[in-house]
Motif scaffolding. Structure first.
Motif, PDB file in Angstrom:
ATOM      1  N   LEU A 392       4.829   2.492   3.861  1.00  0.00           N
ATOM      2  CA  LEU A 392       5.905   3.453   3.627  1.00  0.00           C
ATOM      3  C   LEU A 392       5.781   4.033   2.222  1.00  0.00           C
ATOM      4  O   LEU A 392       5.642   3.309   1.245  1.00  0.00           O
ATOM      5  N   HIS A 393       5.872   5.366   2.122  1.00  0.00           N
ATOM      6  CA  HIS A 393       5.730   6.020   0.826  1.00  0.00           C
ATOM      7  C   HIS A 393       6.507   7.339   0.820  1.00  0.00           C
ATOM      8  O   HIS A 393       6.914   7.838   1.871  1.00  0.00           O
ATOM      9  N   PHE A 394       6.713   7.882  -0.357  1.00  0.00           N
ATOM     10  CA  PHE A 394       7.418   9.147  -0.496  1.00  0.00           C
ATOM     11  C   PHE A 394       6.580  10.294   0.068  1.00  0.00           C
ATOM     12  O   PHE A 394       5.386  10.390  -0.234  1.00  0.00           O
ATOM     13  N   PRO A 395       7.174  11.177   0.866  1.00  0.00           N
ATOM     14  CA  PRO A 395       6.436  12.359   1.337  1.00  0.00           C
ATOM     15  C   PRO A 395       5.974  13.205   0.143  1.00  0.00           C
ATOM     16  O   PRO A 395       6.696  13.340  -0.846  1.00  0.00           O
ATOM     17  N   GLY A 396       4.775  13.740   0.244  1.00  0.00           N
ATOM     18  CA  GLY A 396       4.252  14.534  -0.848  1.00  0.00           C
ATOM     19  C   GLY A 396       3.768  13.720  -2.017  1.00  0.00           C
ATOM     20  O   GLY A 396       3.421  14.243  -3.071  1.00  0.00           O
ATOM     21  N   SER A 397       3.747  12.401  -1.835  1.00  0.00           N
ATOM     22  CA  SER A 397       3.308  11.500  -2.884  1.00  0.00           C
ATOM     23  C   SER A 397       2.710  10.271  -2.220  1.00  0.00           C
ATOM     24  O   SER A 397       2.947  10.002  -1.037  1.00  0.00           O
ATOM     25  N   THR A 398       1.926   9.508  -2.964  1.00  0.00           N
ATOM     26  CA  THR A 398       1.391   8.251  -2.431  1.00  0.00           C
ATOM     27  C   THR A 398       2.176   7.054  -2.948  1.00  0.00           C
ATOM     28  O   THR A 398       1.801   5.910  -2.704  1.00  0.00           O
ATOM     29  N   THR A 399       3.272   7.303  -3.654  1.00  0.00           N
ATOM     30  CA  THR A 399       4.040   6.230  -4.268  1.00  0.00           C
ATOM     31  C   THR A 399       4.818   5.423  -3.222  1.00  0.00           C
ATOM     32  O   THR A 399       5.535   6.010  -2.396  1.00  0.00           O
ATOM     33  N   PRO A 400       4.704   4.104  -3.223  1.00  0.00           N
ATOM     34  CA  PRO A 400       5.447   3.272  -2.260  1.00  0.00           C
ATOM     35  C   PRO A 400       6.962   3.383  -2.462  1.00  0.00           C
ATOM     36  O   PRO A 400       7.434   3.637  -3.567  1.00  0.00           O
ATOM     37  N   VAL A 401       7.691   3.187  -1.375  1.00  0.00           N
ATOM     38  CA  VAL A 401       9.155   3.214  -1.442  1.00  0.00           C
ATOM     39  C   VAL A 401       9.732   1.800  -1.449  1.00  0.00           C
ATOM     40  O   VAL A 401      10.938   1.618  -1.284  1.00  0.00           O
ATOM     41  N   THR A 402       8.881   0.799  -1.635  1.00  0.00           N
ATOM     42  CA  THR A 402       9.297  -0.607  -1.529  1.00  0.00           C
ATOM     43  C   THR A 402      10.532  -0.912  -2.367  1.00  0.00           C
ATOM     44  O   THR A 402      11.524  -1.466  -1.872  1.00  0.00           O
ATOM     45  N   ALA A 403      10.482  -0.576  -3.652  1.00  0.00           N
ATOM     46  CA  ALA A 403      11.591  -0.927  -4.550  1.00  0.00           C
ATOM     47  C   ALA A 403      12.875  -0.211  -4.162  1.00  0.00           C
ATOM     48  O   ALA A 403      13.972  -0.775  -4.272  1.00  0.00           O
ATOM     49  N   TRP A 404      12.750   1.015  -3.707  1.00  0.00           N
ATOM     50  CA  TRP A 404      13.931   1.806  -3.346  1.00  0.00           C
ATOM     51  C   TRP A 404      14.609   1.250  -2.095  1.00  0.00           C
ATOM     52  O   TRP A 404      15.837   1.105  -2.057  1.00  0.00           O
ATOM     53  N   ILE A 405      13.807   0.949  -1.076  1.00  0.00           N
ATOM     54  CA  ILE A 405      14.379   0.373   0.149  1.00  0.00           C
ATOM     55  C   ILE A 405      14.941  -1.014  -0.133  1.00  0.00           C
ATOM     56  O   ILE A 405      15.993  -1.388   0.390  1.00  0.00           O
ATOM     57  N   ALA A 406      14.233  -1.794  -0.958  1.00  0.00           N
ATOM     58  CA  ALA A 406      14.717  -3.135  -1.294  1.00  0.00           C
ATOM     59  C   ALA A 406      16.074  -3.069  -1.971  1.00  0.00           C
ATOM     60  O   ALA A 406      16.931  -3.933  -1.738  1.00  0.00           O
ATOM     61  N   THR A 407      16.301  -2.061  -2.795  1.00  0.00           N
ATOM     62  CA  THR A 407      17.603  -1.903  -3.448  1.00  0.00           C
ATOM     63  C   THR A 407      18.694  -1.604  -2.426  1.00  0.00           C
ATOM     64  O   THR A 407      19.802  -2.153  -2.500  1.00  0.00           O
ATOM     65  N   LEU A 408      18.381  -0.733  -1.460  1.00  0.00           N
ATOM     66  CA  LEU A 408      19.350  -0.438  -0.399  1.00  0.00           C
ATOM     67  C   LEU A 408      19.651  -1.694   0.417  1.00  0.00           C
ATOM     68  O   LEU A 408      20.818  -2.000   0.703  1.00  0.00           O
ATOM     69  N   PHE A 409      18.605  -2.423   0.806  1.00  0.00           N
ATOM     70  CA  PHE A 409      18.791  -3.668   1.540  1.00  0.00           C
ATOM     71  C   PHE A 409      19.594  -4.664   0.699  1.00  0.00           C
ATOM     72  O   PHE A 409      20.435  -5.402   1.220  1.00  0.00           O
ATOM     73  N   GLY A 410      19.299  -4.689  -0.605  1.00  0.00           N
ATOM     74  CA  GLY A 410      20.015  -5.595  -1.495  1.00  0.00           C
ATOM     75  C   GLY A 410      21.505  -5.306  -1.511  1.00  0.00           C
ATOM     76  O   GLY A 410      22.334  -6.223  -1.469  1.00  0.00           O
ATOM     77  N   GLY A 411      21.862  -4.027  -1.569  1.00  0.00           N
ATOM     78  CA  GLY A 411      23.275  -3.659  -1.536  1.00  0.00           C
ATOM     79  C   GLY A 411      23.949  -4.108  -0.252  1.00  0.00           C
ATOM     80  O   GLY A 411      25.083  -4.610  -0.272  1.00  0.00           O
ATOM     81  N   PHE A 412      23.242  -3.958   0.879  1.00  0.00           N
ATOM     82  CA  PHE A 412      23.790  -4.395   2.162  1.00  0.00           C
ATOM     83  C   PHE A 412      23.983  -5.906   2.185  1.00  0.00           C
ATOM     84  O   PHE A 412      25.019  -6.407   2.659  1.00  0.00           O
ATOM     85  N   LEU A 413      23.014  -6.664   1.679  1.00  0.00           N
ATOM     86  CA  LEU A 413      23.115  -8.124   1.689  1.00  0.00           C
ATOM     87  C   LEU A 413      24.213  -8.621   0.753  1.00  0.00           C
ATOM     88  O   LEU A 413      24.868  -9.630   1.046  1.00  0.00           O
ATOM     89  N   VAL A 414      24.409  -7.927  -0.354  1.00  0.00           N
ATOM     90  CA  VAL A 414      25.532  -8.290  -1.236  1.00  0.00           C
ATOM     91  C   VAL A 414      26.844  -8.145  -0.480  1.00  0.00           C
ATOM     92  O   VAL A 414      27.727  -9.013  -0.559  1.00  0.00           O
ATOM     93  N   TRP A 415      26.975  -7.057   0.286  1.00  0.00           N
ATOM     94  CA  TRP A 415      28.181  -6.863   1.081  1.00  0.00           C
ATOM     95  C   TRP A 415      28.340  -7.975   2.116  1.00  0.00           C
ATOM     96  O   TRP A 415      29.460  -8.471   2.339  1.00  0.00           O
TER      97      TRP A 415
END
Length: 433
Positions: A392-415
């Motif tokens: 998984l990576h940003f469209p138009g870029s080769t940068t992974p989205v790992t940290a960004w998705i992990a932050t979203l998942f982290g917010g859900f798990l905190v809830w």
């Protein structure tokens, strides 16, 4: 129709699967994704290594060419501290080359600097693989031996955050063992072991200092004081014995880290802007302004997670020990503004721990999200999927989205931890075991 749907969901929730079978499927899926990535890389010339980690050509300027292994790769996050460790004082060079690592990390790598780069980085990477594998073993003790071997593939060196750390040669891969020991020690109420594992975590990467909140919540005040006192004492001593002025050395280390933060923010803004343009959401002129606004919202979300965790630690009475480690780990990771996937090195380990936690007598319910283990179930699914090399990576870029998705998942798990009322043992204030 509604009744039939309800009965179907109820059956799914009660469905029991064999633990070994589930792990075998997970390993096969992992190997398939790795082979698919190799196919894309070798035959389709897709930069899938960048989707997972970083550009293949990762060495710096001409002065670092000699550190490349073969024609392209240098494991640059090992290369830099390798260079720092070979210098008398890496914190007082010109401002463009100051060492960002704290003294414990630099001195830990100093023995490697006595050897040529190729054998030094090779030994470091072998140690990383061993340490990560051992980390997964430690948190899955209730599984059978063959199951522990299987789970080391998707949640050990085969997990995306750990592969990132390996590909960069980042010392954070070694932190996995300390996190594993810390998690188990807190769950068992072993104060001494928890303290001994927390000290290197803080000394090597600083931002795990948020784990002190675990000690404060458990009222382990002596252990909290001991941990921070030892870290400060060791770090100060290493700065003192480093040649050069002590104050200038400390200032150089602080300045190096302050310089790095704006660089990461600018990089994130450029990546988001490129994705907006690629998806035709914004014109190139508007993309940067929109990306800047998105980052403001994103940072507000990060701070909201931290505030929610702090509030939970203060006001929520019964938090299961493992949940306590989970939310403080999330806080410590999102506290650092750089969106780097390997900072989430601990999530595959927690996913493995969660899997072992929900496995009972060789069976597990993978869809029982209303049971008392639902936080662990969510952790397994969310962190487990994020650990798979899907690319998984940003469209138009080769940068992974790992940290960004992990932050979203982290917010859900905190809830989920906030809403959880099924903590079987509450907070473990326990005895040493």
């Amino acid at each position: 129709m509604i009744k039939q749907t309800y009965l179907f969901v109820a059956r799914i929730q009660k469905l029991q699967l064999n633990t070994t079978d589930v792990l075998a499927v997970l390993v096969v899926l992992e190997l398939f994704l790795i082979l698919l990535s190799f196919f894309k890389f070798l035959y389709l010339q897709e930069p899938v290594n960048e989707y997972v980690s970083w550009p293949l050509i990762d060495a710096g300027g001409e002065e670092t060419q000699r550190f490349r292994l073969g024609p392209v790769h240098a494991f640059s996050d090992f290369m830099l501290p390798y260079i720092w460790a070979s210098q008398e004082n890496p914190w007082v060079l010109d401002d463009n080359h100051l060492a960002q690592y704290p003294p414990v990390a630099v001195f830990l790598l100093k023995p490697f600097s006595f050897f040529p780069y190729a054998p030094a980085v090779s030994a470091f990477l072998v140690i990383t693989v061993f340490v990560v594998t051992l980390s997964v073993f430690l948190v899955t003790k209730n599984l059978k031996f063959r199951e522990r071997l299987l789970i080391c593939v998707p949640f050990g060196i085969g997990s995306v955050p750990i592969m990132m750390a390996f590909d960069r040669g980042n010392i954070i891969g070694l932190c996995s063992i300390f996190f594993s020991v810390f998690l188990i020690a807190v769950v068992k109420g072993n104060k001494r072991t928890a303290t001994l594992s927390l000290i290197p975590l803080i000394a090597l990467k600083i931002y795990p200092i948020f784990f002190l909140a675990v000690f404060l919540k458990l009222k382990w005040y002596k252990q909290a004081f001991t941990a921070i006192f030892v870290v400060i004492g060791i770090s100060t001593y290493l700065f003192v014995i480093t040649p050069g002025d002590f104050v200038m050395t400390v200032q150089g280390w602080i300045r190096a880290n302050l310089f790095a933060l704006p660089e990461q923010a600018n990089r994130a803004e450029a990546i988001i802007a490129a994705s907006l343009s690629e998806l035709h959401i914004a014109s190139p002129d508007e993309a940067l302004r929109t990306a800047s606004a998105i980052l403001l919202v994103w940072n507000a979300f990060r701070y909201l997670i931290i505030v929610a965790i702090v509030t939970t630690l203060i006001w929520k009475q019964n938090i299961e020990a493992a949940h306590l480690v989970l939310i403080t780990a999330i806080a410590a990771t999102v506290l650092y503004s750089a969106q780097l996937g390997y900072n989430w090195y601990w999530i595959p380990i927690f996913a493995a721990y969660s899997f072992a936690k929900i496995s009972k007598n060789g069976n597990l319910r993978l869809f029982d999200f209303k049971g008392k283990y639902k936080v662990f179930l969510y952790s397994f699914w969310l962190f487990g999927v994020l650990s798979l090399p899907i690319g998984l990576h940003f469209p138009g870029s080769t940068t992974p989205v790992t940290a960004w998705i992990a932050t979203l998942f982290g917010g859900f798990l905190v809830w989920q931890v906030i809403a959880n009322k099924n903590g079987s043992n509450g907070i473990m204030r326990g005895k040493n075991v």
